[in-house]
Scaffold this motif. Structure first.
Motif, PDB file in Angstrom:
ATOM      1  N   UNK A 209       0.852  -1.195   0.000  1.00  8.58           N
ATOM      2  CA  UNK A 209       0.000   0.000   0.000  1.00  8.58           C
ATOM      3  C   UNK A 209       0.885   1.241   0.000  1.00  8.58           C
ATOM      4  N   UNK A 210       0.485   2.217  -0.750  1.00  6.87           N
ATOM      5  CA  UNK A 210       1.300   3.425  -0.845  1.00  6.87           C
ATOM      6  C   UNK A 210       0.472   4.677  -0.705  1.00  6.87           C
ATOM      7  N   UNK A 211       1.141   5.801  -0.813  1.00  6.75           N
ATOM      8  CA  UNK A 211       0.457   7.081  -0.713  1.00  6.75           C
ATOM      9  C   UNK A 211       1.459   8.200  -0.787  1.00  6.75           C
ATOM     10  N   UNK A 212       0.947   9.410  -0.864  1.00  7.50           N
ATOM     11  CA  UNK A 212       1.849  10.558  -0.941  1.00  7.50           C
ATOM     12  C   UNK A 212       2.663  10.682   0.341  1.00  7.50           C
ATOM     13  N   UNK A 213       3.942  10.967   0.166  1.00  6.38           N
ATOM     14  CA  UNK A 213       4.798  11.056   1.342  1.00  6.38           C
ATOM     15  C   UNK A 213       5.894  12.079   1.092  1.00  6.38           C
ATOM     16  N   UNK A 214       6.060  12.958   2.062  1.00  6.99           N
ATOM     17  CA  UNK A 214       7.194  13.890   2.073  1.00  6.99           C
ATOM     18  C   UNK A 214       7.960  13.612   3.351  1.00  6.99           C
ATOM     19  N   UNK A 215       9.296  13.541   3.251  1.00  7.50           N
ATOM     20  CA  UNK A 215      10.092  13.131   4.406  1.00  7.50           C
ATOM     21  C   UNK A 215      11.270  14.059   4.596  1.00  7.50           C
ATOM     22  N   UNK A 216      11.654  14.198   5.850  1.00  3.90           N
ATOM     23  CA  UNK A 216      12.935  14.849   6.160  1.00  3.90           C
ATOM     24  C   UNK A 216      13.984  13.751   6.066  1.00  3.90           C
ATOM     25  N   UNK A 217      14.765  13.771   5.021  1.00  2.00           N
ATOM     26  CA  UNK A 217      15.708  12.680   4.774  1.00  2.00           C
ATOM     27  C   UNK A 217      17.113  12.997   5.263  1.00  2.00           C
ATOM     28  N   UNK A 218      17.364  14.209   5.619  1.00  2.00           N
ATOM     29  CA  UNK A 218      18.682  14.540   6.142  1.00  2.00           C
ATOM     30  C   UNK A 218      18.578  15.654   7.164  1.00  2.00           C
ATOM     31  N   UNK A 219      19.261  15.463   8.293  1.00  2.00           N
ATOM     32  CA  UNK A 219      19.245  16.489   9.327  1.00  2.00           C
ATOM     33  C   UNK A 219      20.512  16.305  10.148  1.00  2.00           C
ATOM     34  N   UNK A 220      21.471  17.225   9.967  1.00  2.00           N
ATOM     35  CA  UNK A 220      22.743  17.080  10.670  1.00  2.00           C
ATOM     36  C   UNK A 220      23.351  18.439  10.919  1.00  2.00           C
ATOM     37  N   UNK A 221      24.492  18.401  11.559  1.00  2.00           N
ATOM     38  CA  UNK A 221      25.163  19.656  11.890  1.00  2.00           C
ATOM     39  C   UNK A 221      26.653  19.414  12.010  1.00  2.00           C
ATOM     40  N   UNK A 222      27.404  20.496  11.951  1.00  2.00           N
ATOM     41  CA  UNK A 222      28.831  20.430  12.269  1.00  2.00           C
ATOM     42  C   UNK A 222      28.986  20.484  13.773  1.00  2.00           C
ATOM     43  N   UNK A 223      30.169  20.758  14.199  1.00  2.00           N
ATOM     44  CA  UNK A 223      30.406  20.817  15.636  1.00  2.00           C
ATOM     45  C   UNK A 223      29.975  22.183  16.141  1.00  2.00           C
ATOM     46  N   UNK A 240       3.341  11.646  -5.876  1.00  2.00           N
ATOM     47  CA  UNK A 240       3.219  11.640  -7.336  1.00  2.00           C
ATOM     48  C   UNK A 240       3.044  13.054  -7.874  1.00  2.00           C
ATOM     49  N   UNK A 241       2.828  14.018  -7.017  1.00  2.00           N
ATOM     50  CA  UNK A 241       2.660  15.391  -7.462  1.00  2.00           C
ATOM     51  C   UNK A 241       3.517  16.324  -6.641  1.00  2.00           C
ATOM     52  N   UNK A 242       3.554  17.600  -7.039  1.00  2.00           N
ATOM     53  CA  UNK A 242       4.368  18.568  -6.295  1.00  2.00           C
ATOM     54  C   UNK A 242       3.770  18.826  -4.911  1.00  2.00           C
ATOM     55  N   UNK A 243       4.646  19.188  -4.002  1.00  2.00           N
ATOM     56  CA  UNK A 243       4.214  19.472  -2.636  1.00  2.00           C
ATOM     57  C   UNK A 243       4.928  20.719  -2.145  1.00  2.00           C
ATOM     58  N   UNK A 244       4.232  21.493  -1.347  1.00  2.00           N
ATOM     59  CA  UNK A 244       4.854  22.640  -0.675  1.00  2.00           C
ATOM     60  C   UNK A 244       4.762  22.384   0.818  1.00  2.00           C
ATOM     61  N   UNK A 245       5.931  22.393   1.467  1.00  2.00           N
ATOM     62  CA  UNK A 245       5.933  22.063   2.896  1.00  2.00           C
ATOM     63  C   UNK A 245       6.734  23.115   3.637  1.00  2.00           C
ATOM     64  N   UNK A 246       6.428  23.226   4.884  1.00  2.00           N
ATOM     65  CA  UNK A 246       7.189  24.117   5.775  1.00  2.00           C
ATOM     66  C   UNK A 246       7.805  23.263   6.874  1.00  2.00           C
ATOM     67  N   UNK A 247       9.120  23.416   7.042  1.00  2.00           N
ATOM     68  CA  UNK A 247       9.820  22.681   8.095  1.00  2.00           C
ATOM     69  C   UNK A 247      10.065  23.648   9.245  1.00  2.00           C
TER      70      UNK A 247
END
Lengths: 605, 287
Positions: A209-223, A240-247
């Motif tokens: 089963x699937x569906x639209x999904x937007x993910x935070x795939x990277x989150x890091x920092x320096x020292x 499958x379509x464009x998305x506008x998101x606010x993080x």
């Protein structure tokens, strides 16, 4: 339909005497009544010459014949064979990886597992293995459905990749010698290569089963150091379509800013954001007011921690990018002639390495590595999943002009182009080493937004994690504990589950759920003597929501036959018989409510 | 004892009623079809020689100049004849005891109302039946009760003959018929009873007749006529019987009312008297 006791069908012969009884003329009983006036018209005169009469097919006769047939069939125990996934011993491997949180895949898998557990007969054994980051046996050789259901109910989707290989190995270890064991993998298939295929004597039930999904795939920092901390943020759109998101960015739970992303279908976008946060503070990125198929990957957290200074020396050709990296990462500084903590060998001779080294396309490889040739314009096809150094980083878009083809037995490839390793991890003379088989300046890696993060992590690892940019790791990574002597550790998980561990426990392993873990150390008298926080992040590779069929080899035919379920028709036949008997009584007497009928005929004035 | 003391005490608070004029031999308390000596004014007529001059209305003579005499209603007794069906068809269940008690109840009511009452049985073919003596005083009750207690159902009956015999008597009071009406020609008998005198029909039927609980193949024998009918009992057959029985009861009720007879169907069980008494009060026969 077949019968378990076909001999009982011989009772059908009872229908013959029944028919004979109906054909025999009954001897009429004489009964005196006040008057026969009211019975005029009901006379049934028969010839007295023969003891037989012509068979009259009445409703009562038909119902009695039906009842005989019903009883005979009931005693014959009719059944039908229903194909089932269950065998004499079934080991259910249930995938609880992050991708199973997509569109209710895990819920469907758990429902299927519960149904199978309910269908299992007393002669069938059921075992349950959870395929998370750390596979574990939840139920073994259970005959009682309740035990299996209890085990199944403990499974929750985490933010990890499934160690399907380990889970399958664990399931094989549960094989019973005295009865065939069926391996049933309830999964969306996981990442290709996660399990050796084809999996022998197993069945894979696919949940896609699937569906639209937007993910935070990277989150890091320096020292973190003086001033603002720079955060690397990557958001990917798997819809499958464009998305506008606010993080939204939160420091210790308080929102400090936000970043907007416009994403085309399948697009990834990165950004670097500065926030005012320092060592010891937890930073969380969350997709604000956004619901999608997988909500676990809508949040990412990290914990900033202080590191110690690390000295670095660059030998060989060197490049401005490496110098800029050393200068820009807080906690790193050039060795300035003193023996460095970490050596960067950029080209040149890498045979003599007496300390941790980042070896970049050397002219002479270190001991144990042999140059085999060169590969033009390699394309990255593999990135080791779950690797902390690469966590959240997508290197697939990096362009490389050429790379060395090396034979490096004993080294662990982290990034490959087909079978050619591009980034390897290993040891040289007992020292940690990272080997890049391509020249940085002949690739666009240094101009990627991921480069400072990757470089910082590489140097952090080479320095023995002394820099320790963050207390952050992929979900499923155990958290180290330092409880006081005779004290306890109290860990509060992101879902507010509280676990208490005794002093001898030095790790907390139930970290499948992404988010912030708060740790409190208490002494023997229950006084809090210290606190710590750690973050575990959703494994980005699980956000794609991809599903695939795992190649398996089915059990042989004989075992498959045993994997069928016999369901008897007894309840349905009993119900039909009851209905027939009631109908027979109604037809014979026609007075379902005799007392009421009598009252109705009581008085007429 | 056909009537227990409680029922008799209850009956003593009631009286038989008659809604039509009747013609009795002796004076009584019921309106008569003739004129007589009561206090109720009826009409005027011209004086004829020989009339009692005490009945001349002098006021009208002074006002109109015509000599008129006042006429008054007569009040007669209600000679009541109670006919009990003693045929064999009544010998089923509690039908006959119920009929005896019903007859006793009506007899007692008539006696305490000061009416003249006579008990009779329905004659059978070729016989005249039993006809009891007339009685008028409550003191005659033990004798009449004994007469009723000594009755036994036997043989056949001829309701038409009974109606003719009763109608031929001098007294022209109402008739109470207590019967199950289970014989051919009951319609003619009811018509004769009604046109002759009016009165009441107490139709006695047993619960087993109204709702028979019969199963299997049976040969039904008529108690009275010895006629046999083979019947295979089934739900449908029972239903058809019930329909016929209901039609019979309704037909009897309609026919009685058409000829001026009150009709009460009495089911022969322990509460038969109570229900019959209530029905008689409701229909105005008793008040």
């Amino acid at each position: 339909m077949s019968f378990l006791a076909p001999a009982a069908l011989g009772l059908l012969a009872l229908s013959v005497p029944l028919v004979v009884l109906y054909m025999l003329r009954s001897r009429r009983q004489r009964l005196e009544v006040p008057s026969v006036l009211m019975w005029q018209g009901e006379e049934q005169f028969v010839s007295a010459a023969l003891p037989w009469q012509r068979l009259k097919i009445t409703g009562a006769l038909l119902l009695q014949l039906l009842a005989i047939v019903g009883f005979a069939v009931l005693l014959g125990r009719p059944f039908f064979r229903e194909q089932t996934l269950l065998g004499p011993h079934t080991v259910m491997v249930i995938d609880s990886s992050g991708s199973m949180a997509t569109a209710g895949r895990l819920d469907a898998a758990l429902d299927q597992a519960r149904k199978l557990a309910g269908d299992a007969s007393d002669a069938q054994l059921v075992s349950v293995v959870e395929a998370g980051a750390q596979p574990r046996v939840l139920a073994a050789f259970a005959r009682e459905p309740d035990a299996v259901l209890t085990a199944i109910d403990t499974i929750r989707a985490g933010g990890t990749s499934a160690n399907l290989e380990g889970a399958v190995r664990l399931a094989r270890g549960l094989a019973t010698p005295d009865r065939p064991t069926t391996l049933l993998i309830l999964s969306d298939g996981g990442i290709p290569g996660a399990v050796s295929e084809p999996v022998a004597d197993a069945r894979h039930v696919l949940y896609d089963a699937g569906g639209d999904n937007v993910a935070i795939t990277g989150f890091g920092t320096g020292v973190p150091g003086e001033g603002a901390t720079r955060l690397f943020l990557e958001v990917a759109n798997f819809s499958v379509g464009p998305e506008t998101v606010r993080v939204s960015l939160l420091v210790d739970g308080l929102e400090v800013g936000s970043v907007d992303f416009d994403l085309e279908a399948g697009q990834r976008r990165q950004d670097v954001v500065s926030v005012d946060a320092g060592p010891g503070q937890a930073v969380t990125a969350v997709l604000a007011s956004f619901e999608d198929a997988n909500t676990l990957d809508n949040t990412a957290s990290l914990v900033l921690s202080a590191g110690t200074d690390l000295t670095v020396t660059v030998t060989g050709a060197g490049s401005p990018f490496l110098d800029a990296l050393v200068d820009s990462v807080p906690g790193l500084r050039p060795a300035a002639g003193a023996p460095p903590d970490v050596l960067i060998v950029d080209g040149g001779d890498a045979r003599i390495v007496d300390r941790p080294a980042w070896i970049i396309a050397p002219e002479t490889p270190p001991t144990g590595v042999t140059l085999m040739g060169r590969l033009e314009e390699p394309i990255i096809t593999y990135q080791r999943p779950g690797e902390p150094i690469l966590d959240g980083l997508d290197l697939s878009s990096i362009a490389i002009a050429e790379a060395d083809i090396v034979d490096a037995p004993g080294w662990l490839p982290l990034v490959r182009a087909g079978d050619v390793p591009l980034v390897l991890l290993g040891e040289v003379d007992g020292h940690r080493a990272m080997y890049f088989t391509f020249d940085l300046v002949r690739s666009n890696l240094p101009v990627q937004v991921t480069f400072p993060i990757l470089g910082a992590r590489v140097l952090e690892w080479l320095g023995g994690n002394r820099v320790a940019a963050t207390s952050t790791a992929p979900a499923g990574t155990p958290i180290g504990l330092t409880p006081p002597a005779a004290g306890i550790s109290v860990v509060t998980a992101p879902n507010d589950t509280v676990s208490t561990l005794q002093a001898e426990a030095t790790t907390f392993v139930a970290t499948e759920l992404p988010g912030i873990y708060s740790i409190e150390y208490r002494d023997s008298e229950g006084v809090t003597v210290g606190t710590a926080v750690a973050a575990r992040q959703f494994v980005a590779a699980e956000s794609t929501g991809s599903a695939r069929q795992i190649s398996t080899t089915e059990p042989d035919v004989a075992e498959a036959d045993e994997g069928s379920l016999l369901r008897e028709w007894a309840p349905q036949i009993l119900a039909a018989l009851l209905a027939i008997i009631l109908l027979e009584w109604w037809v014979a007497f026609g007075r379902p409510l005799p007392s009421l009928r009598r009252d109705n005929a009581e008085v007429v004035t | 004892m056909l009537l227990d003391p409680q029922l008799r005490a209850r009956l003593e608070r009631l009286a038989l009623a008659n809604r039509t004029r009747l013609r009795g031999v002796w004076g009584g308390r019921h309106r008569s079809t003739r004129l007589g000596e009561s206090l109720d004014f009826a009409d005027y007529r011209e004086y004829n020689p020989g009339d009692d001059y005490r009945r001349i209305d002098y006021n009208l003579w002074a006002r109109l100049g015509v000599v008129l005499i006042r006429l008054f209603e007569a009040e007669d007794e209600m000679p009541l004849q109670i006919v009990v069906d003693t045929s064999r068809s009544m010998d089923f269940g509690d039908k006959f005891p119920t009929a005896q008690r019903l007859a006793a109840m009506v007899t007692y009511l008539a006696l305490i109302s000061g009416e003249r009452v006579r008990l009779a049985t329905v004659p059978g073919p070729g016989s005249t039946g039993l006809i009891g003596p007339w009685a008028r005083h409550i003191g005659s009750w033990p004798k009449l009760e004994t007469w009723l207690e000594n009755l036994e159902p036997s043989g056949g009956t001829d309701l038409v003959a009974a109606s003719r015999i009763v109608a031929s008597t001098v007294s022209r009071g109402p008739i109470v018929l207590i019967s199950d009406l289970m014989q051919d020609g009951w319609q003619q008998a009811v018509d004769l009873f009604g046109t002759a005198r009016g009165g009441l029909v107490l139709h006695v039927l047993s619960p087993a007749e109204l709702d028979p609980d019969l199963t299997g193949d049976l040969t039904l024998r008529d108690i009275e006529t010895r006629t046999e009918v083979p019947v295979s009992m089934s739900g449908d057959a029972i239903d058809r019987y019930r329909d016929r029985m209901r039609g019979f009861v309704l037909d009897a009720a309609r026919r009685c009312r058409r000829v001026g007879l009150e009709y009460v169907q009495a089911t022969a069980d322990e509460a038969a008297l109570d229900r019959a008494l209530r029905a008689m009060v409701a229909s105005g026969v008793v008040r």
